[in-house]
Design an enzyme around this catalytic site. Sequence first.
Site, PDB file in Angstrom:
ATOM      1  N   ASP A   1       0.816  -1.215   0.000  1.00 37.54           N
ATOM      2  CA  ASP A   1       0.000   0.000   0.000  1.00 37.54           C
ATOM      3  C   ASP A   1       0.850   1.266   0.000  1.00 37.54           C
ATOM      4  OD1 ASP A   1      -2.693  -0.333  -0.367  1.00 37.54           O
ATOM      5  OD2 ASP A   1      -3.256   0.435   1.608  1.00 37.54           O
TER       6      ASP A   1
ATOM      7  N   ASP B   1     -11.077  -6.032  11.085  1.00 40.91           N
ATOM      8  CA  ASP B   1     -10.987  -7.485  11.220  1.00 40.91           C
ATOM      9  C   ASP B   1     -12.036  -8.028  12.185  1.00 40.91           C
ATOM     10  OD1 ASP B   1      -9.806  -6.206  13.339  1.00 40.91           O
ATOM     11  OD2 ASP B   1      -7.840  -7.114  13.101  1.00 40.91           O
TER      12      ASP B   1
END
Length: 626
Positions: A26, A340
């Site tokens: 990223d 998550d």
Amino acid sequence: MVANTVLSVMAYNYAAEKISVYLSDDGGSDLTFYALLEASRFSKQWLPFCNKFRVEPRSPEAYFRTAFSQPLDLSHDHDLHLDQWTSTKKLYEDMKRRIESTTKVGQISEAIRKEHKGFHEWDFVSSRRDHQTILQILIDGRDPKAVDIEGQPLPTLVYLAREKRPQYHHNFKAGAMNSLIRVSSRISNAPVILNVDCDMYSNNSESVRDALCFFLDEEKGHEVAFVQFPQAFENLTKSDIYSNSLRYIMEVELRGLDAHGGPCYIGTGCFHRRESLSGKKYKEATKALDWKGKNTKGKAEEISAEALEEISKFLASCTYEENTEWGKEMGLMYGCLVEDVLTGLLVQCRGWRSMYCSPERKAFLGAAPTTLLQTLVQHKRWTEGDLQILLSRYCPLTYGYQKIPIRLQLSYLLYLLWPLNCLPSLYYVIVPSLCLLKGISLFPQISNIWVVPFFFVFFGNRAYSLGELLIYGGTYQEWLNDQRMWLFKRTTSFFFSLLDNILRLLGFTKLAFTITAKVVDDDVSERYEQELMEFGTDSPMFTILTTLALLNALGFIWGLKRLVLTEQSLFLNPFAMQAILCGLLVFINLPVYQATFSRKDKGRMPTSVTYRSIMFTLLACSINLY
């Protein structure tokens, strides 16, 4: 670090042609791409070496660091093993030197750029926040020429830096994961996905087989959405000074969650069933479908790697998710700092269940934060996201009603209510000291029968937590550090996470994702190994810690004065309990006093923090005594 993680996953004890490894960069760095290119070349020697001699762990750095500390595979000639060990280590050291020297320079040389066409992608990159999708298949597992030095097939290896544009929100880690899910569905479309952080290398080559035992179970395997392995770290100090082992969570609590319907998803070291991330409920799940309902199985075989790269780039573009359910019902959820945990909760609410797998040999080993501030900031992000879930429509008690067992709903609250712990913790750290200075008694006399509940709760809790930690391999000093860190986290990380959630709900602030640093200075590492707490940064969290420590020190000194100068015995003195409490807090804060007044190294408390803390302490005492 990235190269070692990738190599350790490529070298699983499993059919190489069925493994595809995707690196999501990223940061969009050509240096990371270069490290991956070097890893792809070294894998041709490393994978045969691992398979022949049954190497564990299969991270080259970790393996060569431990040398021959593990038993040798006696089925092969010892001298042959030694020769190949020496030559393989030399190849690794050469690769490591090239990567580190290039990284030190900070740019890719022209000679290196000519080695692979992928480097030309960076000619069109404006910045790391503004660039096109960069997708390169470094090893094409379908190519018969993609073999190691012994002619065995290599796993597919793919580099991905998804498109980023200033006008589009990239949704942090969840956005990167969703791009990987889509791109991998086009290139390999494997039914099981392993998600692992860049600093969590594979420490057990059998982990794939362990996870598949759950997914392929004849009776209950079809219900399993994901198999979560515990987080473990290789760089913990002897007494785990920052309590980063998360021993209670990994060894006790997640095992309990496994019995209540399945553990939560903790972001790394997790094997997912691809179907479960499609947004479908358990009973509606289908097979061999892509994310838009078209059958893509086998199509990747029909085109070249270059054409497949171009086709797959669109799946990682900024516009692909517009007017879709990505981040809402499909993939990882957006809009939450703990994407998550939220994703795992939603998957479970769709009828799937999860499993916890904690083998004797840890499946993954990573790098824990090595400074106090990194640890506190990390826990602030976690707890801020936890409270965000509790205050949203995804609260387990409401969203999970009749979808997951009530025991699992309550188990989630164990973490979602963490930030609210700051309120009673701050009360017990601040109020007894101020009342002691004021001459106000808060607790019964030690001789009074009503002191029994206080002693029972305090000593019962301490004995229970100490017993748990000792049972699971901890030490008494580790327990003391754990108690200290819980106080530090409750009065700083939890407090700021609660404050940020309040400000966000009032519209004053927006969601902010703070990344935990993965690289530290050598002098910081040296102090970490010596178990000296690192305070060398000016931070509001340190101002709070120092102010509270100074306040408790004043309260303790004043309490001793009251105990000594009065004629009453300790058991009859109404201030005895408060003085004891302040004394315990002073003991817990000893590293803060040392960093403030006696240490001379760079990890000492910054002078600006000390001055502010003294000012706030005197101000609080003045207002209290007025």
